[in-house]
Design a protein around this motif. Structure first.
Motif, PDB file in Angstrom:
ATOM      1  N   LYS A 262       0.794  -1.226   0.000  1.00 13.17           N
ATOM      2  CA  LYS A 262       0.000   0.000   0.000  1.00 13.17           C
ATOM      3  C   LYS A 262       0.837   1.292   0.000  1.00 13.17           C
ATOM      4  O   LYS A 262       0.543   2.215  -0.758  1.00 13.17           O
ATOM      5  N   PRO A 263       1.876   1.408   0.860  1.00  9.55           N
ATOM      6  CA  PRO A 263       2.649   2.663   0.856  1.00  9.55           C
ATOM      7  C   PRO A 263       3.288   2.961  -0.504  1.00  9.55           C
ATOM      8  O   PRO A 263       3.248   4.109  -0.972  1.00  9.55           O
ATOM      9  N   GLY A 264       3.865   1.933  -1.128  1.00 11.65           N
ATOM     10  CA  GLY A 264       4.473   2.128  -2.445  1.00 11.65           C
ATOM     11  C   GLY A 264       3.442   2.514  -3.482  1.00 11.65           C
ATOM     12  O   GLY A 264       3.695   3.359  -4.347  1.00 11.65           O
ATOM     13  N   MET A 265       2.262   1.912  -3.407  1.00 10.93           N
ATOM     14  CA  MET A 265       1.180   2.247  -4.334  1.00 10.93           C
ATOM     15  C   MET A 265       0.732   3.695  -4.124  1.00 10.93           C
ATOM     16  O   MET A 265       0.420   4.408  -5.086  1.00 10.93           O
ATOM     17  N   TRP A 266       0.724   4.108  -2.861  1.00 10.35           N
ATOM     18  CA  TRP A 266       0.332   5.487  -2.563  1.00 10.35           C
ATOM     19  C   TRP A 266       1.319   6.468  -3.184  1.00 10.35           C
ATOM     20  O   TRP A 266       0.926   7.489  -3.756  1.00 10.35           O
ATOM     21  N   VAL A 267       2.625   6.155  -3.101  1.00  6.27           N
ATOM     22  CA  VAL A 267       3.652   7.029  -3.686  1.00  6.27           C
ATOM     23  C   VAL A 267       3.482   7.117  -5.200  1.00  6.27           C
ATOM     24  O   VAL A 267       3.764   8.152  -5.813  1.00  6.27           O
ATOM     25  N   GLN A 268       2.985   6.033  -5.808  1.00  6.54           N
ATOM     26  CA  GLN A 268       2.778   6.046  -7.264  1.00  6.54           C
ATOM     27  C   GLN A 268       1.763   7.094  -7.693  1.00  6.54           C
ATOM     28  O   GLN A 268       1.748   7.507  -8.859  1.00  6.54           O
ATOM     29  N   ASN A 269       0.914   7.507  -6.773  1.00  7.47           N
ATOM     30  CA  ASN A 269      -0.018   8.591  -7.110  1.00  7.47           C
ATOM     31  C   ASN A 269       0.724   9.861  -7.485  1.00  7.47           C
ATOM     32  O   ASN A 269       0.169  10.735  -8.172  1.00  7.47           O
ATOM     33  N   MET A 270       1.971   9.976  -7.039  1.00 10.57           N
ATOM     34  CA  MET A 270       2.783  11.155  -7.347  1.00 10.57           C
ATOM     35  C   MET A 270       3.552  10.994  -8.655  1.00 10.57           C
ATOM     36  O   MET A 270       3.857  11.984  -9.317  1.00 10.57           O
ATOM     37  N   THR A 271       3.889   9.744  -9.022  1.00  8.58           N
ATOM     38  CA  THR A 271       4.733   9.522 -10.199  1.00  8.58           C
ATOM     39  C   THR A 271       3.964   9.015 -11.409  1.00  8.58           C
ATOM     40  O   THR A 271       4.558   8.730 -12.454  1.00  8.58           O
ATOM     41  N   THR A 272       2.650   8.860 -11.271  1.00  8.01           N
ATOM     42  CA  THR A 272       1.808   8.534 -12.419  1.00  8.01           C
ATOM     43  C   THR A 272       0.671   9.547 -12.495  1.00  8.01           C
ATOM     44  O   THR A 272       0.203  10.030 -11.479  1.00  8.01           O
ATOM     45  N   LYS A 273       0.274   9.846 -13.708  1.00 10.42           N
ATOM     46  CA  LYS A 273      -0.862  10.734 -13.940  1.00 10.42           C
ATOM     47  C   LYS A 273      -1.790  10.074 -14.954  1.00 10.42           C
ATOM     48  O   LYS A 273      -1.380   9.191 -15.708  1.00 10.42           O
ATOM     49  N   GLU A 274      -3.039  10.508 -14.969  1.00 12.16           N
ATOM     50  CA  GLU A 274      -3.993   9.941 -15.918  1.00 12.16           C
ATOM     51  C   GLU A 274      -3.590  10.294 -17.353  1.00 12.16           C
ATOM     52  O   GLU A 274      -3.456  11.466 -17.693  1.00 12.16           O
ATOM     53  N   PRO A 275      -3.391   9.278 -18.198  1.00 15.30           N
ATOM     54  CA  PRO A 275      -3.016   9.543 -19.588  1.00 15.30           C
ATOM     55  C   PRO A 275      -4.246   9.752 -20.466  1.00 15.30           C
ATOM     56  O   PRO A 275      -5.369   9.414 -20.077  1.00 15.30           O
ATOM     57  N   ASP A 276      -4.034  10.290 -21.663  1.00 13.66           N
ATOM     58  CA  ASP A 276      -5.126  10.330 -22.630  1.00 13.66           C
ATOM     59  C   ASP A 276      -5.039   9.086 -23.515  1.00 13.66           C
ATOM     60  O   ASP A 276      -4.081   8.309 -23.439  1.00 13.66           O
TER      61      ASP A 276
END
Length: 303
Positions: A262-276
């Motif tokens: 979970k913590p690593g997945m939470w950090v991914q919210n910062m390094t991934t963005k919604e693509p088109d």
């Protein structure tokens, strides 16, 4: 859910996908066409037959990821150089390219070690005048390291080009999640899935931060020089242990493992963005060059 063998990373205006020794880089060029390059990379694990040896395989995989990642980033960036720079790049021979890549990777590692390992150590050492407990200092050092990591991500995420890389990072994850959930791999379908994935390199780096805190508990040398030397010597072991954790997390749906992820997945919210959809289309092009997802899904359904 069974997890696919494919993985990758975002590059400049594109995605690299790797399956075994094969990899493909798909890049959306300035004229909006998609250029796809397929090649092979025989990593250290494959050459030295270390894939089944825990810890060591993680260290070698980390090195392979750095080398291939830097190479594919450089390739993707070449589509956005001006003509003069592109011509100079074409004139370089493979030997000079290899030397340049080696120096670039080495410099990147040195910068990372100084920023994320040595800087937190020296800052935490300032507290040594009032805090005598080595374990408390180790915790402070770890918190400083994690803080620097977050500050670094936030800082680079302000750059427009990096924001687009993060969007392509999301596209990479969505395509893999789409495959692993058994759906037809189309931009419309992939868009429905999460941009987070347990096997992400961001999660690996976060585990490196956490594992390093645990290891630092056991460094009891009195000499500051020796404490630095031991920290540097432990880096391969820290990377190897972190790899084993992320490998376990990426191949298990155990509730405890999911909780640890979970913590690593939470950090991914910062390094991934919604693509088109156009970005997901690029990621799909890279996938289909190295991975027969239809055959994989058919075999998965038979199990």
């Amino acid at each position: 859910m069974r997890y696919a063998t494919i993985g990758g990373q975002a590059v400049i205006e594109g995605v690299m996908m790797r399956n075994g020794n094969d990899y493909a880089v798909a890049v959306r060029k300035p004229d909006q066409t998609i250029e796809v390059k397929k090649d092979q990379y025989i990593g250290l694990n494959a050459r030295w037959h270390m894939k089944k040896i825990p810890i060591i395989r993680g260290v070698l995989s980390f090195i392979d990821s750095l080398v291939l990642g830097m190479s594919t980033l450089t390739y993707s960036a070449s589509f956005f150089e001006d003509e003069e720079e592109a011509e100079k790049a074409k004139e370089k021979d493979s030997k000079s390219d290899a030397v340049f890549m080696g120096l670039t990777v080495a410099l990147s590692v040195v910068i990372a070690v100084v920023l994320f390992m040595l800087t937190p150590f020296f800052i935490s050492s300032l507290f040594g005048k009032v805090i005598k407990s080595p374990m408390t200092l180790a915790v402070i050092e770890g918190l400083i390291r994690i803080a620097i990591f977050f500050i670094y991500i936030v800082a680079i995420s302000q750059m427009k080009d990096i924001q687009r890389v993060f969007m392509y990072h999301g596209a990479e994850h969505k395509t893999i999640n789409c495959i692993e959930h058994g759906a037809e791999l189309t931009p419309e379908n992939a868009a429905k899935y999460s941009r987070l994935h347990k096997r992400c390199g961001t999660s690996f780096l976060f585990f490196v931060m956490i594992v390093s805190v645990i290891f630092c508990f056991f460094i009891t040398a009195q000499s500051q020089v020796m404490r630095i030397v031991i920290r540097l010597a432990l880096l391969p072991l820290i990377a190897g242990v972190s790899y084993e954790i992320i490998k376990l997390a990426g191949n298990s749906d155990n509730p405890v493992v999911n909780l640890l992820s979970k913590p690593g997945m939470w950090v991914q919210n910062m390094t991934t963005k919604e693509p088109d959809d156009s970005m997901i289309e690029v990621a799909i092009c890279a996938v289909e060059k190295v991975f027969d997802w239809r055959e994989w899904q058919e075999k998965n359904n038979e199990l």
